[in-house]
Design a protein around this motif. Structure first.
Motif, PDB file in Angstrom:
ATOM      1  N   SER A   1      30.916  40.357 -21.436  1.00  0.00           N
ATOM      2  CA  SER A   1      32.001  39.411 -22.489  1.00  0.00           C
ATOM      3  C   SER A   1      33.128  38.700 -21.177  1.00  0.00           C
TER       4      SER A   1
ATOM      5  N   ILE B   1      27.257  42.804 -15.528  1.00  0.00           N
ATOM      6  CA  ILE B   1      27.259  43.672 -15.597  1.00  0.00           C
ATOM      7  C   ILE B   1      26.408  43.239 -17.389  1.00  0.00           C
TER       8      ILE B   1
ATOM      9  N   GLY C   1      27.254  42.439 -24.716  1.00  0.00           N
ATOM     10  CA  GLY C   1      28.717  43.188 -26.119  1.00  0.00           C
ATOM     11  C   GLY C   1      29.486  43.458 -25.446  1.00  0.00           C
ATOM     12  N   ILE C   2      30.725  43.638 -25.760  1.00  0.00           N
ATOM     13  CA  ILE C   2      32.043  43.811 -26.066  1.00  0.00           C
ATOM     14  C   ILE C   2      32.086  45.724 -25.792  1.00  0.00           C
TER      15      ILE C   2
END
Ligand SMILES: Cc1ncc(C[n+]2csc(CCOP(=O)(O)OP(=O)(O)O)c2C)c(N)n1
Ligand SMILES: [Mg+2]
Length: 552
Positions: A442, A466, A470-471
């Protein structure tokens, strides 16, 4: 008689003030400023978004002690630049935002990109001004730089309408001030220094907290001497790492929670009791904790917790005073104190946890295994940039720094999008060093286009993404109806590494420790930037913590 235009006056004045790097995007009305800056010997780095350019300027300020400049066009460009103005101001870094503006005589008429720029900059800067005439531009440039570096460092804004830039003045009518000197290293009152030592002598569970203010002030020699003399356990704020070697026997960073909670006397060296330090309040601190607070900014003393002793001054100078007082009347925290054993046990327990996670070669990998590879392969002097949620937090506990100013991250303002910009700034300031930029997937997205900038200037930065899709927490798949996706989910297995290949950089997509190891080795030896896109276990997590900053 020779005449000069506003552009040249800006460029020559800033160069004289020690502004060596300018990041930005040109357009109306600032083409001429960039050209004049280059002619005056200022390095101009053309970026892809003013947010990134403004973050880079702040990072230069932190790394060098003189402000980096960010050049923007009027209106929307300047508004993007406020991101970095605020980031620098919150972090107390010298930074200068230069905004082109519509013609002064069109003010209020709805001019092209007209905006109330000085007003917009005001609350996130120490100084915000529009010169009153072209001939006085040098005066304003000096004032702005002076404001960024003196007292508590911070941001400044200068506004340049098109007509002021184009106007010509007689060279003899415009005086370019001398370089504003580096700030004086102010000392604390000697009675307060003596009181601080007295409070330390009474402490049963003392703790030193080293902030990035100590790194900025280049106080490493004094802080190291203070720790050696007093033998007090210490921990560092994220960017205070390396002021004293992270692997020093007295570092209790792995036992941070316990150290904060039970300390009875805390010495704050350029670290603020803000959210990062849980405001100095219960339940994360003892309700009766006494603080000895050293800060350049008098108003910071006693914020959130009344200070037992406040020492207002430059960290390097004031810790030097403490060391002198200790030489006259030595004090050393007892080697056999129970506090030392309590902390030592916790440090050992948490180190074992991190070690085990780092040694886990399972595929897909977790954060710790990826970061271990970076830890092992980065040569001495490597500058690490880290941003993301887990990515940034875990990098702090795995990556060890033995020297100061070698870590940049989202810092006090928690700004995502600083990563690529700070890495570019670090590589520009330190062309001789390796720069590794560790990005959550993100975090990478915010300024991802700056990989073009890194490639264009042939800055051999190693970007490691990495990627957990997703967040903060990862996902393995998205629902068929994409509008039912969790708000924090991104494309599964996105091929971010392909982005850099279009600009001449090298992309790697890796899943195993062996692939990571080989690609990192190659990237660190390359003369062009690389992206290593590491597809990790989407369920990988940090060590469980009672409190997490993402949900603080
Ligand atoms: C400018 C800005 N926008 C949004 C956020 C909220 N935020 C905090 S961390 C984060 C990203 C975390 O995800 P990632 O970078 O993938 O790291 P991960 O924890 O997944 O490793 C976001 C969007 C922020 N801090 N700053
Ligand atoms: Mg992520």
């Amino acid at each position: 008689m020779a005449t000069l235009d506003g552009n040249t006056l800006i460029a020559r004045s800033l160069k004289k003030q020690g502004v060596d790097h300018m990041f930005g995007i040109v357009g109306f009305p600032v083409f001429g400023i960039a050209a004049a800056a280059q002619a005056a010997g200022i390095q101009f780095i053309g970026m892809r978004n003013e947010q990134a350019a403004s973050y880079a300027a702040g990072a230069v300020g932190y790394l060098t002690g003189r402000p980096g400049a960010c050049l923007t066009v009027s209106g929307p460009g300047m508004i993007h630049g406020i991101a970095g103005l605020a980031n620098a101001q919150e972090n107390c870094w010298p930074m200068l935002l230069l905004g082109g503006a519509s013609n002064s005589y069109q003010e209020g008429r709805g001019a092209f990109q007209e905006a109330p720029q000085v007003e917009l900059a005001r609350i996130y800067s120490k100084y915000a001004a529009r010169p009153d005439q072209t001939g006085r531009i040098p005066f304003y440039c000096e004032q702005a730089v002076r404001a960024t570096i003196n007292g508590r460092p911070g941001a400044a804004y200068l506004d340049f309408p098109d007509d002021f830039l184009a106007a010509q003045v007689e060279e003899s009518d415009s005086v370019i001030p001398e370089r504003c000197p580096d700030p004086p290293r102010t000392q604390a009152a000697s009675a307060d220094v003596a009181r601080a030592i007295d409070v330390l002598r009474e402490a049963e569970r003392p703790l030193v907290i080293i902030g990035k203010g100590a790194a900025y002030s280049r106080a490493e020699q004094e802080v190291r001497a203070f720790i050696e003399a007093t033998q007090i356990p210490f921990l560092s704020s994220p960017m205070g790492k390396g002021v004293v070697d992270d692997e020093h026997a007295l570092s209790v960073a792995p036992a941070r929670g316990l150290a904060l909670q039970d300390a009875d006397v805390v010495v704050l060296l350029g670290a603020r009791l803000n959210w990062i330090m849980h405001f100095g309040l219960p339940p994360r601190f003892d309700a009766n904790v006494k603080t000895i607070q050293i800060d350049i900014h008098g108003e910071e003393i006693g914020r959130n917790v009344p200070a037992e002793v406040g020492l207002v001054g430059d960290i390097k100078a004031v810790v030097g005073q403490l060391n002198e007082a200790l030489e006259a009347e030595p004090y050393t925290f007892a080697a056999d104190a129970a506090w030392r054993k309590t902390l030592g046990d916790k440090v050992a327990e948490n180190k074992t946890f991190v070690q085990n996670m780092m040694n886990d070669d399972a595929v897909p990998m977790g954060y710790y295994r990826v970061l271990r590879e970076i830890r092992e392969q980065s040569p001495p002097g490597t500058i690490i940039q880290a941003e993301g949620a887990n990515t940034m937090d875990i990098s702090r506990s795995v990556l060890m720094h033995s020297s100061p100013r070698e870590r940049l991250d989202a810092a006090t303002f928690g700004t995502m999008g600083v990563g690529l910009a700070q890495a570019i700034a670090a590589q520009v300031v330190h062309p001789d060093r390796k720069v590794v930029c560790i990005e959550g997937d993100s975090a990478f997205g915010f300024s991802g286009m700056e990989v073009e900038t890194a490639c264009r200037y042939q800055l051999p930065i190693v970007f490691v993404i990495i990627n957990n899709n997703g967040i903060g927490m990862g996902f393995e798949e998205l629902p068929a109806d994409r509008f039912q996706s969790p708000a924090s989910a991104y494309t599964i297995g996105a091929g971010y590494e392909k982005m850099i290949e279009g600009f001449g950089g090298k992309g790697y997509s890796v899943r195993t420790p062996a692939e990571l190891s080989a690609s990192l080795k190659q990237a660190l030896g390359d003369t062009m930037p690389s992206i290593i896109n590491v597809h990790i276990d989407p369920h990988a997590k940090a060590k469980p913590q009672k409190h997490h900053w993402l949900t603080a």
